[in-house]
Design a protein around this motif. Structure first.
Motif, PDB file in Angstrom:
ATOM      1  N   LYS A  75      22.137  24.444  20.004  1.00 53.51           N
ATOM      2  CA  LYS A  75      22.255  23.759  18.904  1.00 53.51           C
ATOM      3  C   LYS A  75      21.154  22.829  18.423  1.00 53.51           C
ATOM      4  O   LYS A  75      21.135  21.682  19.139  1.00 53.51           O
ATOM      5  CB  LYS A  75      23.753  23.296  18.575  1.00 53.51           C
ATOM      6  CG  LYS A  75      24.640  24.457  17.952  1.00 53.51           C
ATOM      7  CD  LYS A  75      26.063  23.802  18.064  1.00 53.51           C
ATOM      8  CE  LYS A  75      26.246  22.495  16.805  1.00 53.51           C
ATOM      9  NZ  LYS A  75      27.644  22.157  16.850  1.00 53.51           N
ATOM     10  N   ILE A  76      20.712  23.011  17.272  1.00 47.74           N
ATOM     11  CA  ILE A  76      19.552  22.167  17.018  1.00 47.74           C
ATOM     12  C   ILE A  76      19.806  21.306  15.586  1.00 47.74           C
ATOM     13  O   ILE A  76      20.120  22.087  14.655  1.00 47.74           O
ATOM     14  CB  ILE A  76      17.933  22.347  17.183  1.00 47.74           C
ATOM     15  CG1 ILE A  76      17.726  23.114  18.389  1.00 47.74           C
ATOM     16  CG2 ILE A  76      16.943  21.713  16.697  1.00 47.74           C
ATOM     17  CD1 ILE A  76      16.436  23.487  18.515  1.00 47.74           C
ATOM     18  N   LEU A  77      19.626  20.131  15.303  1.00 48.91           N
ATOM     19  CA  LEU A  77      19.546  19.379  13.965  1.00 48.91           C
ATOM     20  C   LEU A  77      18.090  19.189  13.661  1.00 48.91           C
ATOM     21  O   LEU A  77      17.437  18.287  14.349  1.00 48.91           O
ATOM     22  CB  LEU A  77      20.574  18.387  14.107  1.00 48.91           C
ATOM     23  CG  LEU A  77      20.567  17.384  12.765  1.00 48.91           C
ATOM     24  CD1 LEU A  77      21.095  18.232  11.827  1.00 48.91           C
ATOM     25  CD2 LEU A  77      21.363  16.180  12.927  1.00 48.91           C
ATOM     26  N   ASP A  78      18.017  19.704  12.454  1.00 46.76           N
ATOM     27  CA  ASP A  78      16.474  19.293  12.073  1.00 46.76           C
ATOM     28  C   ASP A  78      16.770  18.554  10.521  1.00 46.76           C
ATOM     29  O   ASP A  78      17.359  18.928   9.616  1.00 46.76           O
ATOM     30  CB  ASP A  78      15.640  20.571  11.469  1.00 46.76           C
ATOM     31  CG  ASP A  78      14.460  20.120  10.695  1.00 46.76           C
ATOM     32  OD1 ASP A  78      13.678  19.398  10.998  1.00 46.76           O
ATOM     33  OD2 ASP A  78      13.897  21.223  10.127  1.00 46.76           O
ATOM     34  N   VAL A  79      16.340  17.209  10.627  1.00 47.74           N
ATOM     35  CA  VAL A  79      16.318  16.409   9.750  1.00 47.74           C
ATOM     36  C   VAL A  79      15.128  16.258   8.759  1.00 47.74           C
ATOM     37  O   VAL A  79      14.339  15.740   9.128  1.00 47.74           O
ATOM     38  CB  VAL A  79      16.675  14.842  10.340  1.00 47.74           C
ATOM     39  CG1 VAL A  79      17.255  13.842   9.097  1.00 47.74           C
ATOM     40  CG2 VAL A  79      17.905  14.969  11.356  1.00 47.74           C
TER      41      VAL A  79
END
Ligand code: GLN
Length: 296
Positions: A124-128
Motif C-alpha cells: 500500500k502506498i500513499l501519494d501526497v
C-alpha cells in the motif's frame, strides 16, 4: 509570424514560426514550432520531415497560428498540446496540474528500487499531493500488486488525475481523495511507502522562475508561500504513525539548502536510515527515511 495570403508548405511554415519564436525569446524555437505543427496536423514530429513540401490548407494554418499565439504568451507547450510523457506513460495536463518533471521520474525510479524487496507482495502506498496523478499512475503501472491512496487539495487536479488513471487503466488500484493536509482529518493508515512531490519552492524564489512556470503552472503546486519547508513538514507530520514496519517515506525536495533541515525533520519524526540523494544536476532532490517500530 508575418501573415501571408499564399499557401505555405510545411518547411516554410516551420522556418517562419521558428524565427518568430526566436524573436519572442521562446527557448528551443524550432522544437516548439515542430511540436505545435505536428499537434495541429495530428502527426508525429518526424512525419513533418517526410512531407516538407506539403502545402497547408488555410484552416490548418489558422489553427497552427492560434497555437503559436498561445505559446508566445508563455503558455507551456505541454498545456497547449494537453499532454506530456512521464516515464513512457501518457499524462494529460492542463493549468490545474503541475507539468511532471524529469526529477520526479527519478523519484519514482528510487521508489521502485526501494520497493524491489517486496517481490510482488501486495503493498500500500500513499501519494501526497498527487496533481496529475503521475506518481501514483507510474507506480501502479510498474507495480502490479500495489494499491495506492492519492490525496490532493485541488478538486480540479483530482479530476485530471482520475481521467489519467482511467486512460492508463489503473483506476481500479488508485483511490483518489480530495484532502486538505492542513485542516482535514486523515484516517488512512498501514502504508508501506509514503511518497510526495510537495510544493517546496520558497515564496522568495518564485519570482526567479521562468514566466512559463510562474505565469501558468498552479502556484499551490509550486510553493508553500513560505520558506519552502512548510508543506514538506506537513507531509512528514501526516506520515507519522501511518507506515508499516520498515515502511519508507520518500520526498522530492528543493535542493541543497533543504538537505540539512530535512535530515533534522526526518530524524525528529523518528525515521532512521535517513538519506538525501541528488538529481542528475547534483542538486539534493530526494529525502528518505525508514520507519523501524522497535526504535520507538
Ligand atoms: N505529484 C505531482 C508531480 O510530482 C504534483 C506535485 C505537486 O503538485 N507539487 O508532478
Amino acid at each position: 509570424m508575418a501573415n501571408s495570403a499564399q499557401a505555405l508548405n510545411i518547411k516554410d511554415l516551420l522556418d517562419r514560426s521558428t524565427e518568430y519564436f526566436d524573436s519572442k525569446g521562446i527557448e528551443s524555437p524550432r522544437l516548439n514550432a515542430e511540436w505545435l505543427l505536428a499537434h495541429t496536423l495530428g502527426k508525429k514530429r518526424i512525419e513533418l520531415y517526410l512531407q516538407f513540401d506539403r502545402l497547408l490548407t488555410k484552416s490548418e494554418t489558422d489553427a497552427y497560428r492560434s497555437l503559436i499565439r498561445e505559446r508566445v504568451k508563455n503558455k507551456p507547450l505541454q498545456y497547449i498540446i494537453g499532454e506530456t510523457d512521464f516515464m513512457g506513460i501518457k499524462i494529460e495536463v492542463d493549468e490545474n496540474v503541475l507539468i511532471p518533471r524529469p526529477e520526479t521520474e527519478q523519484l519514482v525510479e528510487l521508489a521502485l528500487e526501494r520497493l524491489k524487496t517486496h517481490n510482488g507482495r501486495a503493498i500500500k502506498i500513499l501519494d501526497v499531493g498527487t496533481g496529475s496523478g503521475n506518481i501514483a499512475i507510474a507506480l501502479a503501472k510498474f507495480l502490479p500488486a500495489v494499491t495506492i491512496t492519492a490525496i490532493e487539495i485541488s478538486e480540479k487536479a483530482i479530476a485530471v488525475a482520475t481521467r489519467n488513471a482511467e486512460q492508463n487503466e489503473v483506476a481500479d488500484r488508485i483511490n483518489f481523495i480530495i484532502h486538505d493536509i492542513k485542516s482535514d482529518e486523515f484516517t488512512h493508515t498501514g502504508f508501506d511507502m509514503i511518497i510526495s512531490n510537495p510544493p517546496y519552492i520558497s515564496l522568495e524564489t518564485m519570482s526567479s522562475l521562468s514566466p512559463d512556470v510562474r505565469e501558468w503552472e498552479p502556484e499551490t503546486a509550486l510553493t508553500d508561500f513560505s520558506d519552502g519547508l512548510d508543506m514538506i513538514s506537513e507531509v512528514i507530520k501526516l506520515s507519522m504513525g501511518r507506515l508499516n514496519e520498515n515502511g519508507i517515506i520518500l520526498l522530492e525536495i528543493g535542493g541543497n539548502r533543504q538537505s540539512e533541515p530535512l535530515k533534522k525533520m526526518l530524524s525528529k519524526a523518528g525515521y532512521s536510515n535517513i538519506k538525501i540523494e541528488s538529481d542528475y544536476n547534483s542538486h539534493a532532490r530526494f529525502a528518505s527515511g525508514v520507519f523501524e517500530t522497535h526504535k520507538n
